[in-house]
Design a protein around this motif. Structure first.
Motif, PDB file in Angstrom:
ATOM      1  N   LEU A   1       0.710  -1.490  -0.018  1.00 13.57           N
ATOM      2  CA  LEU A   1       0.048   0.154   0.164  1.00 13.57           C
ATOM      3  C   LEU A   1       1.172   1.053  -0.418  1.00 13.57           C
ATOM      4  N   SER A   2       1.782   1.115   0.739  1.00 12.42           N
ATOM      5  CA  SER A   2       2.659   2.668   0.881  1.00 12.42           C
ATOM      6  C   SER A   2       2.594   2.911  -0.648  1.00 12.42           C
TER       7      SER A   2
ATOM      8  N   SER B   1       0.898   4.246  -2.780  1.00 15.76           N
ATOM      9  CA  SER B   1       0.483   5.466  -2.508  1.00 15.76           C
ATOM     10  C   SER B   1       1.580   6.429  -2.764  1.00 15.76           C
TER      11      SER B   1
ATOM     12  N   PRO C   1      -0.627  13.161  -7.648  1.00 17.45           N
ATOM     13  CA  PRO C   1      -0.550  13.990  -6.342  1.00 17.45           C
ATOM     14  C   PRO C   1      -1.849  14.795  -5.749  1.00 17.45           C
TER      15      PRO C   1
ATOM     16  N   LEU D   1      -4.898  12.253  -4.350  1.00 16.08           N
ATOM     17  CA  LEU D   1      -5.023  12.383  -3.195  1.00 16.08           C
ATOM     18  C   LEU D   1      -5.848  13.438  -2.176  1.00 16.08           C
TER      19      LEU D   1
ATOM     20  N   LEU E   1     -10.612   2.851  -5.967  1.00 18.61           N
ATOM     21  CA  LEU E   1      -9.301   2.325  -5.162  1.00 18.61           C
ATOM     22  C   LEU E   1      -9.119   2.442  -6.184  1.00 18.61           C
TER      23      LEU E   1
ATOM     24  N   TRP F   1      -5.984   3.591  -8.028  1.00 20.50           N
ATOM     25  CA  TRP F   1      -4.432   3.431  -8.299  1.00 20.50           C
ATOM     26  C   TRP F   1      -3.830   2.881  -9.120  1.00 20.50           C
TER      27      TRP F   1
END
Lengths: 72, 500
Positions: free
Chosen positions: B215-216, B219, B227, B230, B292, B296
């Motif tokens: 996930l990181s 992200s 950007p 988010l 999501l 993603w």
């Protein structure tokens, strides 16, 4: 016809649930926590809260607005 | 495209559809031919089945392709739109409209919305009017599912199977299914498909997260590549857009024939209560992962070709062929379950609100059944033909249909709760708002002395929202100015006996 205080309480609760389903105070905020935006975590928590509130409503106040006697 | 891949893909999709059809056969054997059983499964649905059959009806091309596409291009804020729209507003309408309709329907044996209103206002023309507008807006939404299926097949097989073939396949299954199974079959497959889709979407999320490095990493990729995604809001997502979309769709969904008819189907009040409380949880479980995935894909730099969908593209890149095929099969099944519910409800509007009152009041149940089936086949074939022209993106088409239904919602709600509502008030509210909405959908924007008419928004708010406002003003205003005609009976909607 008098409406008990709890009726107004529920109208208030629903209004708050609707208003903050979108976290307006985080507008343009991009903070990430645990890999997802914080506003997304708000959404998850808020839906859980809504579910609990709805459950309590069905327990105590479901038939109030419908003018019918409560039934199980 | 490797030939064995194509075999796996078509095999998985085909097998899934055949299994759904078998469930329909079993339900067919258990369904009698009278209308209450065929359309409402004899008002016998329990919590799980009612919840999932309503839910699966929302699991449409809009959810699996349209929504993730928007998340891909504009960021995942659609999740919040869905939360406001479905998690909270629709749940409240479920109580305000749904529970009341259930009470009234149980007392008088109604099967359709038009029937309920027609009886209350003593007007078979009002009944027909509601049915005609409902069928009109149902058309683009059925078409949306066919477009979705066509695009899904193209995306999955990378063009080896053409668009029209996917759309034709789903059309055929829809017709077969509705003709055979009736509501019981639809409700059963909805439950199976709902559970299946819910699990498969989470498996897809887990798979993509692990294949993409956690996930990181994803992200970080989003922070670097997109950007803007988010940050809450921005671009497409203005506060006016979020509110307009959520409100019009939530109210529109309530007037959807297949959703509205479900309000008549619950076994008892407890079923409605449980569904009401569980609704926001289901919304989170489905829409968060689905949208999501779209967002993603943008962060991971997945390329999506013009006119195709992001979910198949993402899965083809990060998961094995069979799994991607399974997800697409599930999504197609979901579209099918949306459409067969729609067609079934649409056919009940056709036969009960139009055919019986106006063409042949003495028709036998058997004959009515055949009119319904022929109607379904004709409707599905016409929308299939229209889907070949691909008149807009999935979200545009869906949005237009929802907005059209939303114009019905407020007059109906006024009628449900306000005994002073008159027939002329209903006519004014329904016809006025529909005329306003249709002009905005079909006329190009024109500028008159610096002001734009018939554009998508006024002061940033969607015209569908203004139309809803108009419907409310007209219904209440005209009701106040006109007396109740003979044959109108407000007592029809007076439920319960408590004197307060």
């Amino acid at each position: 016809m008098t409406r008990p205080k709890t009726d107004y309480l529920w109208v208030g609760v629903f209004a708050v649930l609707v208003t903050f389903a979108v976290p307006w105070f985080m507008w343009r905020d991009a903070t990430v926590w645990a890999g997802l935006p914080v506003w997304l975590w708000w959404h998850v928590g808020w839906m859980a809260l809504a579910s609990v509130a709805f459950y309590l409503f069905t327990r105590g106040a479901w038939d109030r607005g419908m003018n019918v006697d409560g039934e199980v | 495209m490797v030939a064995s891949d194509l075999l796996v893909q078509t095999g998985v999709v085909g097998a899934y559809l055949v299994v759904s059809l078998l469930v329909g056969f079993v339900a067919y054997r258990l369904t009698s031919r009278d209308a209450e059983d065929y359309y409402l499964a004899s008002r016998s649905l329990g919590t799980v089945v009612l919840l999932f059959t309503t839910f699966a009806t929302l699991l449409s091309a809009f959810t699996f392709f349209g929504g993730p596409n928007v998340a891909y291009s504009a960021g995942p804020e659609w999740i919040l739109v869905m939360g406001l729209m479905d998690g909270v507003l629709f749940a409240l309408l479920w109580y305000v409209v749904g529970y009341r309709q259930w009470l009234i329907g149980r007392a008088h044996g109604y099967v359709t919305l038009g029937e309920m209103l027609g009886d209350r206002f003593g007007s078979k023309h009002l009944r027909a009017l509601v049915a005609v507008f409902s069928l009109f807006w149902l058309f683009p939404y059925v078409m949306l599912q066919q477009m979705g299926a066509g695009e899904a097949i193209v995306g999955l097989t990378e063009g080896a199977v053409p668009y029209w073939a996917g759309a034709a396949l789903i059309t055929l299954f829809m017709i077969l299914y509705v003709g055979l199974a009736g509501l019981r079959g639809v409700a059963w497959t909805d439950t199976i498909q709902g559970l299946f889709m819910l699990s498969i979407v989470w498996v897809a999320v887990a798979w993509v997260v692990s294949a993409a490095g956690g996930l990181s990493t994803i992200s970080a990729g989003m922070a670097a590549n997109t950007p803007e995604a988010l940050a809450l809001g921005g671009g497409l997502y203005t506060p006016q857009y979020v509110i307009s979309t959520a409100v019009t769709i939530a109210f529109g969904v309530v007037m959807f024939p297949q959703i509205n008819q479900r309000f008549f189907m619950a076994k008892d009040a407890r079923v409605l209560k449980r569904s009401f409380a569980l609704w926001p949880v289901l919304v989170v479980l489905l829409f968060v992962p689905a949208f999501l995935l779209g967002a993603w894909a943008a962060g991971l730099g997945v390329e999506v070709a013009e006119g195709s969908n992001v979910i198949p593209a993402l899965l083809n890149e990060y998961t094995p062929v069979w799994f991607a095929a399974l997800v697409i099969a599930g999504a197609m099944a979901a579209m099918m379950s949306s459409s067969d519910s729609m067609l079934l409800s649409g056919s009940s509007y056709l036969t009960r609100d139009l055919y019986r009152p106006f063409v042949n009041p003495m028709a036998s149940d058997d004959r009515e059944g055949w009119v319904a089936r022929i109607g379904v086949a004709a409707f599905a074939v016409l929308s299939f033909v229209a889907s070949l022209f691909r008149p807009g993106t999935l979200v545009e088409v869906g949005d237009t249909a929802f907005g059209g239904f939303a114009q019905l919602a407020l007059p109906v709600m006024v009628a449900l709760y306000w005994p002073r509502t008159t027939k002329l008030g209903m006519y004014a509210g329904i016809v006025g708002a529909q005329a306003f909405y249709l002009l905005h959908v079909f006329l190009p924007p024109v500028t008159v002395r610096g002001a734009t008419l018939f554009g998508p928004t006024y002061l940033g708010w969607d015209f569908a929202l203004w139309g809803m406002g108009l419907s409310l003003v007209l219904t209440v205003g005209v009701s106040l100015l006109t007396p109740a005609a003979a044959g109108e009976d407000a007592g029809t909607f007076a439920v319960g006996s408590r004197a307060d």
